[in-house]
Design a protein around this motif. Structure first.
Motif, short mmCIF file in Angstrom:
data_model
loop_
_atom_site.label_atom_id
_atom_site.label_comp_id
_atom_site.label_asym_id
_atom_site.label_seq_id
_atom_site.Cartn_x
_atom_site.Cartn_y
_atom_site.Cartn_z
N ILE A 50 87.15 78.39 69.32
CA ILE A 50 86.95 77.21 68.75
C ILE A 50 86.87 75.99 69.97
CG2 ILE A 50 88.42 75.48 67.27
CD1 ILE A 50 89.76 77.75 66.22
N GLY A 51 87.51 75.90 70.75
CA GLY A 51 87.39 75.09 71.79
C GLY A 51 86.39 75.66 73.27
N GLY A 52 86.48 76.86 73.21
CA GLY A 52 85.83 77.11 74.32
C GLY A 52 84.29 77.07 74.16
N VAL A 53 83.69 77.49 72.97
CA VAL A 53 82.33 77.04 72.95
C VAL A 53 82.01 75.86 72.82
CG1 VAL A 53 80.55 77.44 70.77
CG2 VAL A 53 82.21 79.31 71.12
N LEU B 136 83.37 73.65 74.72
CA LEU B 136 83.55 73.43 76.04
C LEU B 136 82.17 74.07 76.75
CD1 LEU B 136 85.17 72.07 78.52
CD2 LEU B 136 86.12 74.48 78.87
N ALA B 137 81.67 74.70 76.33
CA ALA B 137 80.34 75.32 77.00
C ALA B 137 79.21 74.48 76.60
CB ALA B 137 80.13 76.78 76.67
N SER C 56 85.95 70.78 73.94
CA SER C 56 87.24 71.66 73.54
C SER C 56 87.13 71.34 71.85
CB SER C 56 88.35 71.54 74.27
OG SER C 56 87.87 71.70 75.92
N VAL C 57 88.61 71.60 71.50
CA VAL C 57 89.01 71.66 69.92
C VAL C 57 88.34 70.24 69.42
CG1 VAL C 57 90.81 71.74 68.67
CG2 VAL C 57 90.73 73.28 70.55
#
Length: 554
Positions: free
Chosen positions: A83-86, A88-89, A436-437
């Motif tokens: 959810i947040g990591g994608v 962030l990327a 992030s989220v």
């Protein structure tokens, strides 16, 4: 705190954000994929059969079923990374980062197959009669490298806080605060108690909770994501075109996004891909060690499904929601965090191509003449009076900035040292990019779901992140058991619960920086060990194929 952050940035530059790390990670996956003949394709169908129990018996050694072991491992991977990591990327590397997450996942399927199979072969029973497994076992008993096993186990304990505990707790708190204005300390207190009640029960209780919550959370999140994608279906084709078209060139500046070079997108895509599916990190073998089976390779085949489910399905859905909605390059009002705020010398405008190029080079660690500002910052009625500075937040030029002291616009002088603004007594509110989220939440709101889209993200986040924290507590206590015995596990669990609470009231930027470092601390020694076990792995795979793949399912 500024010195601590600088120290963490230095460590990260040597480890997770170094030039060699993504090549090492993807290179390992490519090597094993070629060496073992594309097992993620050849054995994909068989893996689903094993998962359904067609090649196992109830009296096989172990503590959990294949499905429970997979659910536990998935609960450790399907979390804030999805959810947040994608988000962030994409925030860091643009659409191209998602392409490199795909690459990491495809080859990571083989890496996970290898690490789980080899580790499962060398699993042991602890003082309480439960299975203990993981890379530390194959390092000691397979390679005879006790020092490497100890290093990995220590790294696992540290990473259980840095990867599985703190980012999850922090993201849950941030999500509930943004959606329902629930204070972080309230979230931390309630969930810390629930976390303690679950993990004290050990692997069997953890497996039952994971097998219940993970499928429910996954289906709920998938349904909501498909609804949002359907609302923006005209943008799906252009989104895929950007993902693939930018993969080898980097993502150009657009809107508030100041661009990302190929190297930056590649590094962040691989790094976030690893954080999402943990292939090569060595965590999943600890969960799979509990599975009931006499065949280590069969459990390895179950594990290769994890990156497929985690990254190629769930992360792709998140990425398409963000890209098709267009929110990834738009600025939104938010409260600035110190770790994401930099004061630069000079006046910059993101509608000026030359300014964008200079700032983009600086943010992407390329050669740039841009300098951080040091000195006083005069503020009157919440507005900065200095004309020759630019404030960056979340890698974008801040707009409509107001500085508050409590609820009142601030008037006075703030000190800036090497671009870092002392924000201990003030609060900055303005428009900037999100990451992030919060970025994913805005993307889910960009459909007829409206506010319900944000609530769906928040609920999915709570379920995903909480189960991730549960799974990582198990990884940590297995590492503690290996290092000092089962008698110290309860102390570890207490500290783990306390750490979960503390993370709910800690700066998000610092938390994610710690996660980058701890991921690499486990991954590097594990990949080294897997390369040394490659010949044995090939023999195990060949033997299993000869005995099982040509036989009818039981």
């Amino acid at each position: 705190m500024q010195y601590f952050e600088a120290f963490l940035n230095t460590l990260d530059a040597w480890l997770g954000s170094s030039f060699y790390f993504p090549f090492l990670l993807v290179g390992a996956g490519i090597f094993f994929t070629l060496y073992l003949g594309f097992p993620q394709i050849r054995y994909f169908r068989h893996a689903w059969q094993v998962l359904r129990g067609k090649h196992s018996s109830a009296d096989d050694p172990g503590d959990t079923t294949h499905f429970q072991a997979l659910s536990t491992a998935l609960s450790g991977t399907v979390g804030t990374g999805n959810i947040g990591g994608v988000a962030l990327a994409i925030y860091l590397g643009g659409p191209a980062a998602l392409f490199w997450m795909w690459v990491t996942a495809f080859f990571g399927m083989t890496t996970k197959f290898v690490e789980v199979s080899v580790s499962h072969k060398y699993r042991r029973k602890d003082d309480n009669g439960q299975m203990v497994g993981g890379p530390m076992l194959y390092m000691e008993h397979g390679l005879g490298l006790k020092w490497l096993a100890v290093f990995f186990a220590v790294a696992t304990v540290i990473s259980s806080f840095g990867s599985g505990n703190m980012p999850q707790a922090n993201s849950i708190a941030a999500g509930l605060t943004a959606s329902f204005e629930i204070p972080g300390y309230v979230t931390g207190g309630v969930l810390a108690v629930l976390l303690g009640l679950v993990i004290i029960g050990g692997i069997k209780r953890i497996a039952i909770v994971a097998a219940t919550l993970v499928p429910f959370a996954g289906l709920l999140y998938t349904f909501a994501a498909l609804v949002v994608i359907g609302a923006n279906v005209d943008n799906i084709g252009p989104s895929f075109a950007q993902i693939i078209g930018d993969a080898f060139s980097g993502s150009a500046a657009t809107g508030g996004f100041l661009g990302a070079t190929f190297a930056y997108a590649f590094n962040r895509g691989v790094n976030r891909g690893l954080y999402s599916n943990e292939a090569g990190q060595g965590s999943a073998p600890i969960a799979h060690a509990s599975a009931k089976t006499k065949e280590p390779v069969s459990e390895g085949m179950v594990s290769l499904l994890e990156p497929f489910i985690d990254t190629l399905i769930i992360c792709t859905l998140t990425g398409l929601v963000i890209l098709s909605s267009g929110v990834w390059h738009q600025k939104f009002e938010n409260t600035f965090q110190a770790a994401d705020t930099i004061v630069m010398s000079g006046s910059f405008d993101d509608t000026n191509a030359a300014d964008v190029a200079r700032l983009g080079a600086y943010l992407n660690n390329a050669e740039s003449d841009v300098q951080r500002y040091s000195g006083p910052l005069d503020v009157v009625a919440g507005r900065i009076q200095s004309a020759d500075i630019t404030l960056l937040h979340n890698r974008s030029i801040a707009e409509d900035l107001v500085i508050y002291a409590g609820a009142t616009p601030f008037t006075g002088t703030l000190e800036v040292r090497e671009g870092s603004l002392d924000m201990s007594d003030v609060r900055l509110v303005g428009k900037s990019l999100l990451h992030s989220v919060p970025l994913t939440a805005e993307a889910f709101k960009a459909s007829f779901l409206g506010a319900f889209g944000e609530y769906t993200v928040t609920l999915g986040l709570v379920l995903f992140a909480f189960t991730t924290a549960i799974a990582w507590s198990y990884y940590g206590d297995r590492a503690v058991t290996y290092l000092v015995g089962a008698r110290w596990v309860m102390l570890y669990r207490i500290l783990y619960v306390v750490g979960f609470f503390v993370a709910t009231v800690t700066d998000t930027g610092i938390i994610w920086l710690i996660s980058y470092i701890t991921v690499a601390l486990m991954t590097i020694p594990n990949l080294f060990g897997l390369f040394m076990m490659s010949r044995e792995m090939k023999g195990m795979t060949r033997s299993y194929a000869e005995r099982q793949l040509d036989q009818p399912a039981a």
